[in-house]
Enzyme design. Sequence first.
Site, PDB file in Angstrom:
ATOM      1  N   HIS B  94      10.558  16.491  19.712  1.00 20.80           N
ATOM      2  CA  HIS B  94      11.895  15.903  19.700  1.00 20.80           C
ATOM      3  C   HIS B  94      11.892  14.437  20.148  1.00 20.80           C
ATOM      4  CE1 HIS B  94      15.986  15.350  21.663  1.00 20.80           C
ATOM      5  NE2 HIS B  94      16.223  15.352  20.364  1.00 20.80           N
ATOM      6  N   GLU B  97      10.708  12.353  17.393  1.00 21.39           N
ATOM      7  CA  GLU B  97      11.764  12.137  16.389  1.00 21.39           C
ATOM      8  C   GLU B  97      12.619  10.915  16.781  1.00 21.39           C
ATOM      9  OE1 GLU B  97      16.010  12.888  16.223  1.00 21.39           O
ATOM     10  OE2 GLU B  97      15.204  14.924  16.454  1.00 21.39           O
ATOM     11  N   HIS B  98      12.950  10.811  18.077  1.00 20.85           N
ATOM     12  CA  HIS B  98      13.724   9.647  18.532  1.00 20.85           C
ATOM     13  C   HIS B  98      12.921   8.352  18.385  1.00 20.85           C
ATOM     14  CE1 HIS B  98      17.394  11.034  20.848  1.00 20.85           C
ATOM     15  NE2 HIS B  98      16.899  12.156  20.351  1.00 20.85           N
ATOM     16  N   GLU B 174      20.563  13.148  26.307  1.00 21.41           N
ATOM     17  CA  GLU B 174      20.954  14.071  25.234  1.00 21.41           C
ATOM     18  C   GLU B 174      20.860  15.510  25.721  1.00 21.41           C
ATOM     19  OE1 GLU B 174      18.590  13.921  21.655  1.00 21.41           O
ATOM     20  OE2 GLU B 174      19.758  15.496  20.696  1.00 21.41           O
TER      21      GLU B 174
END
Lengths: 472, 489
Positions: B94, B97-98, B174
Amino acid sequence: MQIKSGARFLTAALLAAGIAGAAVWAAWHREPAFDAERLLAQSKLKARTFKGEVREVPALNGKISAYLMEEHSVPLAAVTFRFARAGSAYEAKPGTALMAESVLLDGAGAFSRRELREIMKEKGIRLQVSAGADNLIFSLSYVKSFEKDATDILRAVMYAPQLNREDMALARRQLAMIKQQHEENPGRQLAKLVRHEFYGGHPYGREPIPDDETLGAVNAADIRAYLKKVMGKDNLTVGIAGDMDVAEAEAFLSRVFGDLPDKAEVRDLPVFEPDFYREKATEVSPVSAQSFVTAAAQGISRSDKDFYPLYIADYIFGGAGLSSRLSRAIREKEGLTYGIYSTFTFSDAVNLWQAEFSATPENTDKIMAIAAAEYQDFYNNGVSNEELELAKKSLMSSFNLRFGSLLNIADMLEQMQYWRLGKDFLKQRQAQVAAVTAAAVNDAVRRRMPKSFDAAGGVRVFEVRGGLNAPK
Amino acid sequence: MVETDLYGQIKQKKAAGGFFRMARGGLFLTVAALGLLLDGGAAEARLMKLDYFVLDNGLRVAVAENRKAPVVLQMLYYKTGSVNDPKGKGGTAHLLEHLMFRGTKRVPGQAFNRLTEEHGASGNAYTTYDQTAYYEFSDIAKLELMMALEADRMQGLDISDEAFAAERDIVLQERRQRFETNPVPLFYETLSKLLWQDHPLANPVSGSPSEIRSLTKSDVEDFYRRYYRPDNALLVLAGDISAAEAKDLAQKYFGKLANPAMTIPTPTLEKGRASEVETLMRIEGVQQPRYADSFRMDAGVFSKKDIQALGMLAEYLTGDDSAPLYDELVYRGKQLLGIDVGFSYNPELGGSFGIYATPAPEWLAANGRSTRPAGAIKDLIGKALEKAIADLSPEKLDKIKNRVVSDAVYLQENPRSSANFAGDMLLSGYTAEEIADYDEAIRAVALDDVIAAWKKVTASGGRVTGFLCGREKAEGAAAGNTQGGNNAD
C-alpha cells in the site's frame, strides 16, 4: 534492480569524488527527458469532438420541458428529474420528506412490494428517490425494451404509493438504526455541530433523521398530501439521456408528468442570516482518535456572473485535488493529512465556500495556520498567469469526461436546466473557461471571498476533536 | 476525503444498483458481487465485447471498446497486494502504491500529478489483498501521455528520502482516517485475524500503525523490484479505442519494458486450521450492535462453477428487500433490522463467505443473552437460511438468472464498469472468451451446483462469528434495557 543498486553504489562513490563529479555523471547518464508536449504532438490519437446535441423537448402544451441528449449506442435510457423546493427544509411536518423517500418503493399502485422489486431487477429498471433539504429528486434508468414497465412503475411510485402500515413501521425502525449509527460517526457529529451552531433554529438546523416520536407522527395521509403539493409542473426540471428520440422523449414526459398540477404548492423557506464571523466551535468525539474540521464562508450561486473566475480561484487554492495549493502545502510537503480540499456548495438558503480535512488532533492547529498563510498569499498576491493557464487547461481537457456514462449525462442535463444555464451551455462552456483572465480571478477573489482565513475574515471553523488515544 | 456536508443529507438507505456494483476497499476479488449474467434465452447476447492479447514481455492487455464519447479509462493492475507484504512489514504494497505518485527518474517529484492534472485526467490508485491498480480516466487525445506515464513508473521509480517520509506519514493518516474514527473497522479487522490466523489474508491491507512506521525506503524498493514487471501486470483500456489501435500503443509504450531475471515470489499460505470461534466485542461508543459470521473458503477448493453458484445463492438470499432472508427475518419476523450476505474469493489465495446482520433492539433484549449474543443470532439466521435453501427451486433459480440481462447493458454502458469487470475477472483466472460468454456459464448452473457449493462453504471447518456492541449495551441487553441512554440530541 541493477539500475537502482548501481545508482546507490555510484552515489556513494561520487560523494567522495565531490559534487562537481556528481553533476558530470548525472548529465552524462541522464535518460532522455520526458517531454509530454512532444509526445502529445506526435500522438496518433487526436482530439475528437463529442457529438451529443442537447435539445429542449417541450411537452404538455409547453408547460414542462426536458433537456435531451440522444445516444443510441446502448439500449438504455436515463432520466433525472427534480422538484425544486420540495425537500425536508420546506416540509410542514418534520420527517415527511424523509419518510416518503424511505417508503415510496415499498409497493405502489397494483405492484406489491415484492412484485415491484422483482420486476425492477428482472427488467433492468433502476429507480432512486432522494429527498434532500431542498429538493425531491428521482433518478430512473431502464433498458429501452422495458420502457412501458419503467413508466408504469414510476407513475405508480409518484402517484399511488401504497404506504402500508408495516412498511412505514419498518422504515421508522431502520431510520432509528441509521440515526444510531450516525452517533458513532465523527463526520456526522461535525455536521450536527454545524447544524446546532451555524443553522440553529432555521430548518437546515433540524436533525436529518427526526426522533421516533416525530417520525411516528407522519402518517400515510401526510405523505400523500406532501407529494400532491410539492410535485408540480412549475417546479420540475428534467434531463434525459440515451436511447430516446425527441418524439419518444415527448411521449415519456406527457405520460409521466401529465397528471401533475400546473403549480406546486411549496412553502417559503425562512430567510437564513449566516454568521461567518464567529470563533471556532469545538466538540470532542467519544469514538474517534482523529479530528474532523470544516471551515465555511459565504459562497456564490451557480448562476452568479463571477462563477467561472471564482470556480477557477477555488480550483487553484483548494479544489484541484492533490495539485491545489492547500494539498501541496499540507499533504504533499508536510504529510499532515490524508486529504484537504475546498469547494463551493449551493443550497436554497445559503451558498457556501467550504474547506475540509481530517487529521490527528495535535496537528489541526498547525494545518489551520498553514492554510491561513496560504490563503493570505492567495488573497493578497492573487494567482499567477502560469497557475491560471494550468487550471484552465485542466478544466478544458477534462470536459469530455462528463460524457462517459449516460446516468451522468442525465444528471448534468437536469442541472443545466435547474440552474438555467441554457441548452447551449455545453457549446459555450469551453469558451467561458478560456476567457477567464488572472485579473478577473483576482478581482473576483477580492470582491467576493473572505479577507482572511479566520473568523475576522468571515471564515467560520468547526471541529470535532479526536478524543481517544490512537491505538498502537 | 472527509465525508461531511453542512446540512447532513441522508444517503439512500436502500442500496440500489445491479449485480456489477463493486465492493472495493478492503475486500478483494469481488466475484460474488459481479454475480450473474443472463439473457433470458436469446443466443446472441454476449456479455461484453472484450479483445485480449499478450505482449512479448508477458504484459496482458484487454480492450473494451466503447464509442459513446471520446474518452478512455486506462487501468494498470499489478497482481500483487498485501498478501505479498513480507512478515512484519504489513502495509508495504500500500505504501508503494502511494509512492508511485512521488516521482521517477524521468518524471521526477510531483511531475506525474502535475501532468495528469494539466491534461484533465481523473485518476487514482488502490491496493487490495491481491491487486494494486492504477487508473486514469482521460480524453482520448491524452491517452498516449497516460500510457507513457504509466509505463515509465513501472520500472523507473525514484523517490527522495523526504518524499518517502512525508508519504509514510500520509499513509498513517489514511490508516487513522479509515480505522480510528469509529469502532466498526476494528471489529471486522479482528474477525479477519481470527478467521485467518497465520494466513496472509489475516493482515489488514494498510498494515498496522507500528508496521507502517517501521517501513523503510529499501523495504518498498525491494517490493517494487519483485512485483512491478510486465509479466505480473494487466493493462485494461475501456473507451473510444479499437483493439488494433490499443495493440500498437501498448507495444509502443510498454513493449520495450523487460522483466527482471528473478522469478515472482508466491506468498506462503498457512493451511487454515479447522476451528469455530464465537466472539463478543464491547467497544466504547458503539451505539448499534452488529453481527458478522464468516466462513473460510480455502484456496484451490472452489471451482469457477462453485463461485458462480455462490453468486446466485447470495443474490437469491439477500439480493433485494423481498429476498427470502430479508423477508423472513427483517420484514416479517422483525428480529433483524438488516441482513446481507456476500463473499469474495481468489482461487490462489482463498476467501470467505460472510453473513452480516443488524439485530432489532427488541429482539436483542429478549433473546440476546449477554454471554452469547452471537450464538443466538447465529441460530436464528441458521434456521432461516436452511429453510430458504430448501425452498430454492429450479424455477426460482431461473428467475435469479433472468435478472441479469439488463445488467449486461449497464455494464457495457460505462467504461468504468467494463474495465473493472474485465480486470477483476481476468485476474481471477477467467479468459476473455469466458468473460464474453459468462452469461452462458451462469445459465448452466443447476440447483444441485448451488447446494453443492454451499456445502463446500460450510464444510471448510473455519468459521468466525462475532458480535459487536457498546460497553453499556451488552449489559443493557442482558437486563432487557435496550436504550443505551446516549441519545443527547
